[in-house]
Design a protein around this motif. Sequence first.
Motif, PDB file in Angstrom:
ATOM      1  N   GLN A 288      -7.688  -0.156 -80.253  1.00  0.00           N
ATOM      2  CA  GLN A 288      -8.872   0.181 -81.453  1.00  0.00           C
ATOM      3  C   GLN A 288      -8.368  -0.677 -82.238  1.00  0.00           C
ATOM      4  O   GLN A 288      -7.627  -0.162 -83.380  1.00  0.00           O
ATOM      5  N   SER A 289     -10.204  -1.715 -82.657  1.00  0.00           N
ATOM      6  CA  SER A 289      -9.186  -2.215 -83.991  1.00  0.00           C
ATOM      7  C   SER A 289      -8.814  -1.634 -85.193  1.00  0.00           C
ATOM      8  O   SER A 289      -9.945  -0.357 -85.805  1.00  0.00           O
ATOM      9  N   GLY A 290      -8.510  -0.912 -86.385  1.00  0.00           N
ATOM     10  CA  GLY A 290      -7.873  -0.722 -87.337  1.00  0.00           C
ATOM     11  C   GLY A 290      -7.893   1.119 -86.688  1.00  0.00           C
ATOM     12  O   GLY A 290      -8.048   1.491 -87.579  1.00  0.00           O
ATOM     13  N   VAL A 291      -7.060   1.473 -86.051  1.00  0.00           N
ATOM     14  CA  VAL A 291      -7.055   2.155 -86.051  1.00  0.00           C
ATOM     15  C   VAL A 291      -5.843   2.515 -86.717  1.00  0.00           C
ATOM     16  O   VAL A 291      -4.764   2.228 -86.774  1.00  0.00           O
ATOM     17  N   THR A 292      -6.550   4.346 -87.342  1.00  0.00           N
ATOM     18  CA  THR A 292      -5.382   5.313 -88.042  1.00  0.00           C
ATOM     19  C   THR A 292      -5.403   6.425 -87.921  1.00  0.00           C
ATOM     20  O   THR A 292      -4.235   6.849 -88.127  1.00  0.00           O
ATOM     21  N   HIS A 293      -6.179   6.997 -86.983  1.00  0.00           N
ATOM     22  CA  HIS A 293      -5.728   8.748 -86.314  1.00  0.00           C
ATOM     23  C   HIS A 293      -6.405   8.657 -84.925  1.00  0.00           C
ATOM     24  O   HIS A 293      -7.027   7.681 -84.714  1.00  0.00           O
ATOM     25  N   THR A 294      -5.344   9.852 -84.481  1.00  0.00           N
ATOM     26  CA  THR A 294      -6.828  10.541 -83.491  1.00  0.00           C
ATOM     27  C   THR A 294      -6.735  11.408 -83.087  1.00  0.00           C
ATOM     28  O   THR A 294      -5.952  12.057 -83.905  1.00  0.00           O
ATOM     29  N   ILE A 295      -7.512  12.489 -82.726  1.00  0.00           N
ATOM     30  CA  ILE A 295      -7.621  13.397 -81.881  1.00  0.00           C
ATOM     31  C   ILE A 295      -7.160  13.890 -80.119  1.00  0.00           C
ATOM     32  O   ILE A 295      -8.297  12.417 -79.561  1.00  0.00           O
ATOM     33  N   ILE A 296      -6.157  13.714 -79.529  1.00  0.00           N
ATOM     34  CA  ILE A 296      -6.057  13.883 -78.258  1.00  0.00           C
ATOM     35  C   ILE A 296      -6.593  15.831 -78.440  1.00  0.00           C
ATOM     36  O   ILE A 296      -5.647  16.224 -78.331  1.00  0.00           O
ATOM     37  N   MET A 297      -7.868  15.315 -76.773  1.00  0.00           N
ATOM     38  CA  MET A 297      -7.938  17.030 -76.577  1.00  0.00           C
ATOM     39  C   MET A 297      -8.076  16.308 -74.272  1.00  0.00           C
ATOM     40  O   MET A 297      -8.914  16.283 -74.206  1.00  0.00           O
ATOM     41  N   LEU A 298      -6.728  17.193 -73.960  1.00  0.00           N
ATOM     42  CA  LEU A 298      -7.293  16.157 -72.467  1.00  0.00           C
ATOM     43  C   LEU A 298      -6.143  17.050 -71.838  1.00  0.00           C
ATOM     44  O   LEU A 298      -5.175  17.246 -72.797  1.00  0.00           O
ATOM     45  N   GLY A 299      -6.476  17.363 -70.639  1.00  0.00           N
ATOM     46  CA  GLY A 299      -5.733  18.200 -70.075  1.00  0.00           C
ATOM     47  C   GLY A 299      -6.103  18.816 -69.644  1.00  0.00           C
ATOM     48  O   GLY A 299      -6.251  19.773 -67.736  1.00  0.00           O
ATOM     49  N   ILE A 300      -7.795  19.817 -69.250  1.00  0.00           N
ATOM     50  CA  ILE A 300      -8.583  20.811 -68.395  1.00  0.00           C
ATOM     51  C   ILE A 300      -8.585  20.687 -67.164  1.00  0.00           C
ATOM     52  O   ILE A 300      -8.677  21.368 -66.191  1.00  0.00           O
ATOM     53  N   ASN A 301      -9.076  19.594 -66.731  1.00  0.00           N
ATOM     54  CA  ASN A 301      -8.648  18.943 -65.597  1.00  0.00           C
ATOM     55  C   ASN A 301      -7.502  18.896 -64.680  1.00  0.00           C
ATOM     56  O   ASN A 301      -7.200  19.047 -63.624  1.00  0.00           O
ATOM     57  N   ASP A 302      -6.679  18.706 -65.653  1.00  0.00           N
ATOM     58  CA  ASP A 302      -4.479  18.681 -65.119  1.00  0.00           C
ATOM     59  C   ASP A 302      -4.740  20.344 -64.261  1.00  0.00           C
ATOM     60  O   ASP A 302      -4.455  20.285 -63.268  1.00  0.00           O
TER      61      ASP A 302
END
Length: 425
Positions: A288-302
């Motif tokens: 993503q253009s200019g990305v500086t931060h991310t929030i990762i919320m993934l795994g419940i479907n696994d």
Amino acid sequence: MKPSNQPVRPPERRVFLKTLSGAAFAASALFGCASFDTPPSKPHATWTASPSDYNAVPSTTGVALIPATFTDTTLRQTMTTSLGGDRVRVRFSHLFGKSTLRIDGAHIAGSAGGAAIEPASDRPITVAGQPSFSVPAGSERWSDPVALGLPANASVAVSIYVSGATPVTTYHALGRQTTYVANGNQLRAATVAAASTQQSYYWISGIDVYSRQNANVLVAFGDSITDGFNSTVDASKRYPNVLARRFAAEATATPVSVVNAGISGNRVLADTAGPKGIGRFDRDVLGQSGVTHTIIMLGINDLGYCGRFGVAQCVSAEQVTAGLASMVAKAKERGVKVHLATLTPFKGAAFPGYYNDEAERKRQTVNAWIRGNAGVDGIVDFDLALQDPADPQRLRPAWDSGDHLHPNDAGYEAMGNAVDLSRFR
């Protein structure tokens, strides 16, 4: 989630008319030509929709989707942006195409609600200076910068026209926003005469703005809970929307753009609904253009797919955390700050077999790893924010959309309000 496949040229047309009110955009006040007295800064992502393969057969169902094709069709698609700027550009995606995609015209304008635009803000989109252009199979192309100034949290409409038979390949299934499908070339129409509607995005995966301000870009990465499943259609009630409005309301020196890279049904470790998280992270977050931060919320479907679809879909909590750790490492290598979000309660989930005691034990293990992770820049405890005090394994009833897995609008608002804004400045 299976997309609907409505005919693109039914015998009857429905005309969508909407009376503009004071809430509608006034182009002269909110949208306009950019001033080019000084060069614009580098582009920043202001809206995204992570692409998926329309024709992929989910391994959990074994049921092929019905192929869809648009012919002599205008698609008017509405997006809620985050950061404002002086110019815009649009990313056209054909990542899952097998042959060249031909787009015969595209426009961008301020949305006036429904199928309508603000005509004074309407601008043609070009790619390499051409109003008609191609996107090779397996690739994406950015448009040229368009002289359209946008405020923060704007509602914009991008209209695409395809003349020849154009198979649907690359799309974003869960738009939670009405797309108007119209016969013929209606790119310039103030209100398109829609033959049908959808709730997916087609061939568009991003919008950037050029801003003279330094800005941070926060990418919310996740599954249906990030994508806004069961939130109100056309209302921008997903938790990243709530977060974007909170940032815009704060008068600080550093604006923050919030973009949504959720895919409904997505998993960390396996391709099912959309490419697996560990496979798409580089493109959908770090790209993503200019990305500086991310929030990762993934795994419940696994975790939930094990009981729902059988032992072949089962993974351990340790496999999930290893996948999350690999994404954290990639982000840190690029200098992107990472916040991990805990997995939210899902006891009683309405999907048969999705919730069971073993899946809950795995969720607790994953959340303990997230809360104890000293290698990230912060933790967002969505589990704590949404749990029912009387039964922490369940969603709080007032914030439950009814399926005991996805929040309602109030629940998504609670998620957006649970984020500490100071960590992203």
